[in-house]
Design a protein around this motif. Structure first.
Motif, PDB file in Angstrom:
ATOM      1  N   LEU A   7       0.857  -1.182   0.000  1.00 10.90           N
ATOM      2  CA  LEU A   7       0.000   0.000   0.000  1.00 10.90           C
ATOM      3  C   LEU A   7       0.896   1.236   0.000  1.00 10.90           C
ATOM      4  CD1 LEU A   7      -2.818  -0.853   2.607  1.00 10.90           C
ATOM      5  CD2 LEU A   7      -2.772  -1.273   0.141  1.00 10.90           C
ATOM      6  N   TRP A   8       0.295   2.433  -0.119  1.00  7.37           N
ATOM      7  CA  TRP A   8       1.090   3.662  -0.037  1.00  7.37           C
ATOM      8  C   TRP A   8       1.859   3.656   1.279  1.00  7.37           C
ATOM      9  CZ3 TRP A   8       0.613   4.371  -4.725  1.00  7.37           C
ATOM     10  CH2 TRP A   8      -0.559   4.682  -5.407  1.00  7.37           C
ATOM     11  N   ASP A   9       3.101   4.082   1.225  1.00  4.20           N
ATOM     12  CA  ASP A   9       3.942   4.066   2.418  1.00  4.20           C
ATOM     13  C   ASP A   9       4.790   5.326   2.451  1.00  4.20           C
ATOM     14  OD1 ASP A   9       5.295   2.616   4.716  1.00  4.20           O
ATOM     15  OD2 ASP A   9       7.003   2.963   3.393  1.00  4.20           O
ATOM     16  N   ASN A  10       4.608   6.127   3.500  1.00  6.47           N
ATOM     17  CA  ASN A  10       5.371   7.376   3.600  1.00  6.47           C
ATOM     18  C   ASN A  10       6.470   7.286   4.651  1.00  6.47           C
ATOM     19  OD1 ASN A  10       3.867   7.512   5.970  1.00  6.47           O
ATOM     20  ND2 ASN A  10       3.391   9.692   5.764  1.00  6.47           N
ATOM     21  N   SER A  11       7.067   6.101   4.780  1.00  7.09           N
ATOM     22  CA  SER A  11       8.120   5.905   5.776  1.00  7.09           C
ATOM     23  C   SER A  11       9.343   6.743   5.470  1.00  7.09           C
ATOM     24  CB  SER A  11       8.527   4.436   5.829  1.00  7.09           C
ATOM     25  OG  SER A  11       7.494   3.639   6.340  1.00  7.09           O
ATOM     26  N   LEU A  12      10.049   7.092   6.545  1.00  7.16           N
ATOM     27  CA  LEU A  12      11.331   7.775   6.429  1.00  7.16           C
ATOM     28  C   LEU A  12      12.411   6.803   6.909  1.00  7.16           C
ATOM     29  CD1 LEU A  12      10.119  11.280   7.620  1.00  7.16           C
ATOM     30  CD2 LEU A  12      10.493  10.485   5.271  1.00  7.16           C
ATOM     31  N   VAL A  13      13.532   7.335   7.345  1.00  7.80           N
ATOM     32  CA  VAL A  13      14.674   6.477   7.661  1.00  7.80           C
ATOM     33  C   VAL A  13      14.427   5.662   8.932  1.00  7.80           C
ATOM     34  CG1 VAL A  13      15.931   8.151   9.080  1.00  7.80           C
ATOM     35  CG2 VAL A  13      17.229   6.530   7.660  1.00  7.80           C
ATOM     36  N   ASP A  14      15.142   4.548   9.059  1.00  9.64           N
ATOM     37  CA  ASP A  14      15.111   3.705  10.257  1.00  9.64           C
ATOM     38  C   ASP A  14      15.271   4.571  11.516  1.00  9.64           C
ATOM     39  OD1 ASP A  14      15.493   1.388  11.933  1.00  9.64           O
ATOM     40  OD2 ASP A  14      17.639   1.777  11.833  1.00  9.64           O
ATOM     41  N   PRO A  15      14.491   4.397  12.549  1.00  7.98           N
ATOM     42  CA  PRO A  15      13.544   3.301  12.780  1.00  7.98           C
ATOM     43  C   PRO A  15      12.130   3.541  12.254  1.00  7.98           C
ATOM     44  CG  PRO A  15      13.714   4.616  14.769  1.00  7.98           C
ATOM     45  CD  PRO A  15      14.676   5.229  13.768  1.00  7.98           C
ATOM     46  N   ASP A  16      11.899   4.660  11.554  1.00 10.08           N
ATOM     47  CA  ASP A  16      10.555   4.963  11.078  1.00 10.08           C
ATOM     48  C   ASP A  16      10.052   3.865  10.136  1.00 10.08           C
ATOM     49  OD1 ASP A  16       8.434   7.106  11.115  1.00 10.08           O
ATOM     50  OD2 ASP A  16       8.751   6.944   8.952  1.00 10.08           O
ATOM     51  N   ASN A  17      10.957   3.297   9.331  1.00 11.95           N
ATOM     52  CA  ASN A  17      10.523   2.282   8.370  1.00 11.95           C
ATOM     53  C   ASN A  17      10.375   0.891   8.979  1.00 11.95           C
ATOM     54  OD1 ASN A  17      13.205   1.389   8.573  1.00 11.95           O
ATOM     55  ND2 ASN A  17      13.833   2.425   6.696  1.00 11.95           N
ATOM     56  N   ARG A  18      10.555   0.782  10.308  1.00  6.96           N
ATOM     57  CA  ARG A  18      10.294  -0.490  10.992  1.00  6.96           C
ATOM     58  C   ARG A  18       8.992  -0.434  11.794  1.00  6.96           C
ATOM     59  NH1 ARG A  18      15.461  -3.327  11.180  1.00  6.96           N
ATOM     60  NH2 ARG A  18      17.195  -1.866  10.974  1.00  6.96           N
ATOM     61  N   ARG A  19       8.185   0.571  11.564  1.00  4.77           N
ATOM     62  CA  ARG A  19       6.933   0.680  12.307  1.00  4.77           C
ATOM     63  C   ARG A  19       6.032  -0.529  12.051  1.00  4.77           C
ATOM     64  NH1 ARG A  19       6.627   4.673   9.138  1.00  4.77           N
ATOM     65  NH2 ARG A  19       4.416   4.432   8.697  1.00  4.77           N
ATOM     66  N   PRO A  20       5.155  -0.852  12.998  1.00  7.38           N
ATOM     67  CA  PRO A  20       4.227  -1.971  12.783  1.00  7.38           C
ATOM     68  C   PRO A  20       3.371  -1.763  11.543  1.00  7.38           C
ATOM     69  CG  PRO A  20       4.227  -1.303  15.090  1.00  7.38           C
ATOM     70  CD  PRO A  20       5.025  -0.262  14.351  1.00  7.38           C
ATOM     71  N   VAL A  21       3.060  -2.856  10.890  1.00  2.00           N
ATOM     72  CA  VAL A  21       2.256  -2.840   9.666  1.00  2.00           C
ATOM     73  C   VAL A  21       0.862  -3.382   9.986  1.00  2.00           C
ATOM     74  CG1 VAL A  21       2.009  -3.793   7.337  1.00  2.00           C
ATOM     75  CG2 VAL A  21       4.273  -3.130   8.202  1.00  2.00           C
ATOM     76  N   ASP A  22      -0.156  -2.720   9.473  1.00  6.21           N
ATOM     77  CA  ASP A  22      -1.527  -3.184   9.673  1.00  6.21           C
ATOM     78  C   ASP A  22      -1.858  -4.196   8.577  1.00  6.21           C
ATOM     79  OD1 ASP A  22      -4.243  -3.579  10.002  1.00  6.21           O
ATOM     80  OD2 ASP A  22      -4.673  -1.494  10.486  1.00  6.21           O
ATOM     81  N   PHE A  23      -1.606  -5.462   8.867  1.00  3.90           N
ATOM     82  CA  PHE A  23      -1.856  -6.496   7.862  1.00  3.90           C
ATOM     83  C   PHE A  23      -3.343  -6.797   7.720  1.00  3.90           C
ATOM     84  CE2 PHE A  23       2.656  -7.360   8.744  1.00  3.90           C
ATOM     85  CZ  PHE A  23       3.134  -7.397   7.437  1.00  3.90           C
ATOM     86  N   ALA A  24      -4.133  -6.520   8.739  1.00  2.00           N
ATOM     87  CA  ALA A  24      -5.571  -6.763   8.634  1.00  2.00           C
ATOM     88  C   ALA A  24      -6.176  -5.912   7.519  1.00  2.00           C
ATOM     89  CB  ALA A  24      -6.261  -6.474   9.964  1.00  2.00           C
ATOM     90  N   VAL A  25      -5.764  -4.661   7.432  1.00  2.00           N
ATOM     91  CA  VAL A  25      -6.251  -3.787   6.364  1.00  2.00           C
ATOM     92  C   VAL A  25      -5.853  -4.337   5.011  1.00  2.00           C
ATOM     93  CG1 VAL A  25      -5.921  -1.530   5.296  1.00  2.00           C
ATOM     94  CG2 VAL A  25      -6.358  -1.693   7.750  1.00  2.00           C
ATOM     95  N   ARG A  26      -4.637  -4.840   4.907  1.00  2.00           N
ATOM     96  CA  ARG A  26      -4.152  -5.367   3.631  1.00  2.00           C
ATOM     97  C   ARG A  26      -4.900  -6.634   3.221  1.00  2.00           C
ATOM     98  NH1 ARG A  26      -0.910  -2.078   5.930  1.00  2.00           N
ATOM     99  NH2 ARG A  26       0.642  -0.891   4.742  1.00  2.00           N
ATOM    100  N   ARG A  27      -5.161  -7.492   4.187  1.00  2.00           N
ATOM    101  CA  ARG A  27      -5.944  -8.697   3.883  1.00  2.00           C
ATOM    102  C   ARG A  27      -7.335  -8.328   3.386  1.00  2.00           C
ATOM    103  NH1 ARG A  27      -3.614 -10.688   8.818  1.00  2.00           N
ATOM    104  NH2 ARG A  27      -2.267 -12.504   8.475  1.00  2.00           N
ATOM    105  N   GLU A  28      -7.957  -7.374   4.067  1.00  2.00           N
ATOM    106  CA  GLU A  28      -9.311  -6.980   3.686  1.00  2.00           C
ATOM    107  C   GLU A  28      -9.336  -6.386   2.279  1.00  2.00           C
ATOM    108  OE1 GLU A  28     -12.713  -3.705   5.017  1.00  2.00           O
ATOM    109  OE2 GLU A  28     -11.024  -4.121   6.344  1.00  2.00           O
TER     110      GLU A  28
END
Length: 779
Positions: A628-649
């Motif tokens: 999905l769209w991802d506006n992550s920045l540098v580590d540790p920002d790009n290690r944030r938890p991912v909402d997989f439930a939204v992706r499954r749906e």
């Protein structure tokens, strides 16, 4: 960006690795949580889970690259039982496993957690593990930089339960040395506790870059290799592992020898290395399947940047900063500072290996050669050429050092010389710390290009250059990884895609950012420009995430503040500016309006670069959450938890026939990812080659298209300029003369000359494949 021939193209890799999905397995998202993703990943279309390191790491480690015990799976992840449950879940879903291993270093931040390090501290040179670590025992006691930077820091040292304690730190006591005060006991140990500031200048062990908590391992020793790889190779022998990703091979004493040993121990497994190649550099002819794909990232992202904007951005940077900045001069200075400050302890060790040269001159000569070295590390047969380039450049900059440069260069040309063996371990660290972790935060001309494996001085990648690069890479390294995001990238792929839009409107950007900077003064205009680009690229971003990013970025840049000596005045001003982006109604409205204005074109770039990356020759990796769209920045920002439930749906809705608009929360990107990966998995026969497909007509340069041997990928580049110039108009693409289905829309095309306006009427991308039952199933 060319590479020479190596081998024939393949459709699947060794061990059948077709596409990977990277998961940051960690405490809080352990092996059981990862096992719960198996069904979703299979539905997405990948063939293998690609995991972060799994061996026991420093307690609480969020990444796993600080392994403390090579004998077992990290109990904080679920231990061996958790690994077995993960394997069962993967097998039930028809997936395999790729693991990340860390041969260069081990975690020593918590000595008691690392049995081998603890024993070395207790027994010194007589420890059975003394040869595991790259320690210069001839320089005296093992220095541990843990003390506060005060004259009386050792006053806080205590004796507790037969150990030395310094606040939360614990250290062992050698047999027979326990009498007297804590200070007396300390002075009899094989180690010495010193100020943390001495970590960069006086340590007696090799580190990972400038991280004193990560001690270098001597895996060139067969016994050390065997001990540190036994558990991983047990998994390989059991058939539990299909692929291995090798972290930081440049740090090893003998990478080629190490990889040959690993290949022999893991035959038939997919083997890729985290080797960062500079622009035009070639991967050595190692017994591996390729790199982890940073050079592909640079090419794909560069394809969506307008090279014509370089002059405008150079002029803007010069005006904002107040002077012209040469990237070559900047990186020389930052690399020299890394060599002489951050990595001074490693430099001292090298200089001691050249006693025939006056010590101060030897240090400066080696530092200048490292600063001028054009790649991370030289390898045969090109290493001599890189050394010659470095010698020439160092001599140009420091003609007064000619004698010392000649003396050390002669030594460095001898592959059997100890100095020559160790110097390459320094150059890689100097490049990483000086360029990736410093210059990329200082040179803010156009930060979309400031990426690991990228070359900010090369502004964009024209389509013809891109196709040459891909075709050559497909011949030599057909099973190398391709990627757009990793845990090491400086900003997420969709942030870069939106920033690429700025290259299409350089004058408007110059006007906007000039006004914003005039209204919000910050006594570091280069960093202010980086901040504004970051905000625009990631907007809307929660306030606390932007605060965390700018603090890290400013300290990495080490201009107005730093990690070692934070400047509270500057940092207050910097954080006040961030707060104004949210609290000042006018600024907030202007920033939001501008981000909204360029976001649709950013989405177009995001979909385009994702399709291109996934459809290219090689093994495509999807970093967790970036479907999905991802506006992550540098580590540790790009290690944030991912909402997989939204992706499954969302994936279930797509499979039920939903045709999402581009602005539907990233569902269009999920559509592109899932349909492309499924087609690659289900119809590998359609991905056996690579042939550019040229568009003919007035908007031809805005299309990038290629035929993979039946599957045709089409993407839009420079969408704003395309719209300004009237759209696709009569631009056509010549397709194979048979029915083709677009996997994203389900539309069928008869082939032949087809209008791009029709092909790309719904999305700015299309993936065409011969209409068959399996293609229809994938869609």
């Amino acid at each position: 960006m060319s590479v020479p021939p190596h081998s024939d193209d393949t459709t699947t890799t060794v061990a059948g690795v077709g596409a990977t999905y990277r998961v940051q397995v960690r405490p809080g998202f352990d092996l059981d949580a990862t096992a719960g993703l198996a069904g979703y990943l299979a539905d997405l279309g990948v063939t293998h889970l690609y995991s972060a390191p799994l061996l026991t790491a420093t307690p609480g480690s969020a990444h796993g690259y600080d392994v403390v015990d090579h004998r077992a799976v990290n109990p904080e992840l679920g231990g061996e039982a958790g690994r077995q449950r993960l394997l069962r879940a993967l097998r039930a879903a028809g997936l395999g496993l790729v693991v990340d291993i860390v041969p260069n270093h081990a975690g020593v931040a918590v000595p008691a957690a690392n049995p081998a390090w603890w024993d070395v501290l207790r027994r010194g040179r007589s420890s059975a593990y003394a040869e595991w670590f790259d320690i210069d025992w001839d320089r005296g006691r093992l220095l541990l930089p843990v003390l506060a930077d005060t004259d009386d820091a050792l006053a806080d040292l205590k004796l507790v339960d037969g150990e030395l304690r310094y606040h939360e730190h614990r250290f062992p006591i050698a047999d027979g040395t326990g009498g007297g005060t804590a200070r007396d006991v300390h002075d009899r140990q094989h180690y010495e506790l010193v100020s943390w500031r001495r970590g960069d200048t006086e340590l007696t062990y090799r580190r990972f870059f400038a991280v004193s908590d990560l001690a270098g391992l001597r895996v060139e020793d067969p016994a050390v290799f065997a001990a540190t790889h036994a558990e991983i190779l047990r998994w390989v022998e059991a058939g539990d592992v299909d692929g291995i990703r090798v972290d930081h091979p440049d740090g090893l004493r003998d990478p080629a020898g190490y990889l040959a040993r690993l290949r022999a121990a893991a035959p038939g497994r997919w083997l890729v290395v985290e080797k960062i190649l500079e622009y035009g550099e070639e991967l050595p002819d190692w017994p591996v399947d390729g790199t982890t794909g940073y050079e592909a990232l640079a090419a794909v992202c560069g394809l969506f940047v307008d090279p014509a904007a370089e002059g405008d951005f150079t002029a803007l940077d010069t005006r904002l900063v107040g002077h012209h900045t040469s990237f070559e001069d900047l990186t020389h200075d930052t690399k020299l500072a890394a060599a002489t400050r951050l990595l001074a302890t490693e430099l001292t060790r090298l200089a001691a290996l050249a006693p025939e040269v006056d010590p101060p001159a030897a240090r400066v000569a080696l530092a200048e050669l490292a600063a001028a070295f054009p790649v991370y590390r030289g390898y045969p047969p090109h290493g001599a050429r890189h050394l010659a380039v470095a010698r020439s450049e160092a001599g140009r900059r420091r003609p007064d050092l000619a004698a010392a440069l000649d003396a050390v260069t002669r030594r460095l040309r001898d592959p059997d010389d100890e100095l020559a063996r160790r110097f390459p371990q320094l150059t890689g660290a100097v490049m990483a710390k000086g360029v990736e972790d410093t210059a990329f935060y200082r040179w803010s001309r156009f930060v979309a290009l400031n990426e690991v494996g990228g070359s900010p001085a090369h502004f964009g990648v024209p389509p013809a250059e891109f196709h040459r690069f891909v075709a050559a890479r497909a011949v030599r390294w057909p099973a190398a990884m391709t990627t757009l995001s990793t845990h090491d990238t400086k900003r997420g792929e969709d942030v870069r895609a939106r920033l690429a839009v700025l290259s299409e409107l350089p004058r408007e950007w110059a006007q906007r950012v000039t006004g914003w900077m005039a209204a919000t003064e910050l006594p570091d205009p280069a960093f202010a420009h980086l901040l504004w680009q970051t905000a625009v690229g990631a907007w809307p971003i929660p306030r606390e995430r932007l605060h965390a990013y700018v603090e890290k970025a400013a300290r990495e840049a080490s201009v107005s503040t730093s990690w070692a000596d934070p400047d509270p005045v500057f940092e207050r001003a910097m954080h006040a500016l961030v707060d104004r982006l949210y609290d000042d109604p006018r600024l907030h409205a202007e920033l939001t309006a501008f981000a909204d204005e360029i976001t649709p074109a950013g989405w177009s770039n995001s979909l385009g670069q994702k399709l291109v990356q996934l459809a290219l020759p090689g093994v495509p990796d999807t970093y967790q959450g970036t479907e999905l769209w991802d506006n992550s920045l540098v580590d540790p920002d790009n290690r944030r938890p991912v909402d997989f439930a939204v992706r499954r749906e969302l994936l279930a809705r797509l499979d039920a026939g939903w045709q999402p608009p581009v602005d539907a929360g990233g569902a269009a990107k999920l559509l592109v990812v899932s349909r492309t990966l499924r087609l690659r998995r289900d119809r590998p026969d359609l991905f056996t080659g690579y042939r550019p497909v040229a568009a003919r007509g007035p908007a031809g340069p805005h299309a990038v298209a290629f035929d993979r041997g039946g599957a045709v990928a089409i993407a839009t580049r420079l969408p704003l300029r395309l719209a300004r110039d009237g759209g696709w108009r009569d631009t056509i693409l010549s397709l194979p003369v048979h029915n083709l289905t677009d996997l994203f829309t389900g539309r069928v095309y008869s082939g032949g000359e087809t209008r791009l306006a029709d092909l790309l009427a719904t999305y700015p991308v299309a993936l065409l494949a011969p209409t068959t039952e399996s293609v229809e199933a994938a869609s």
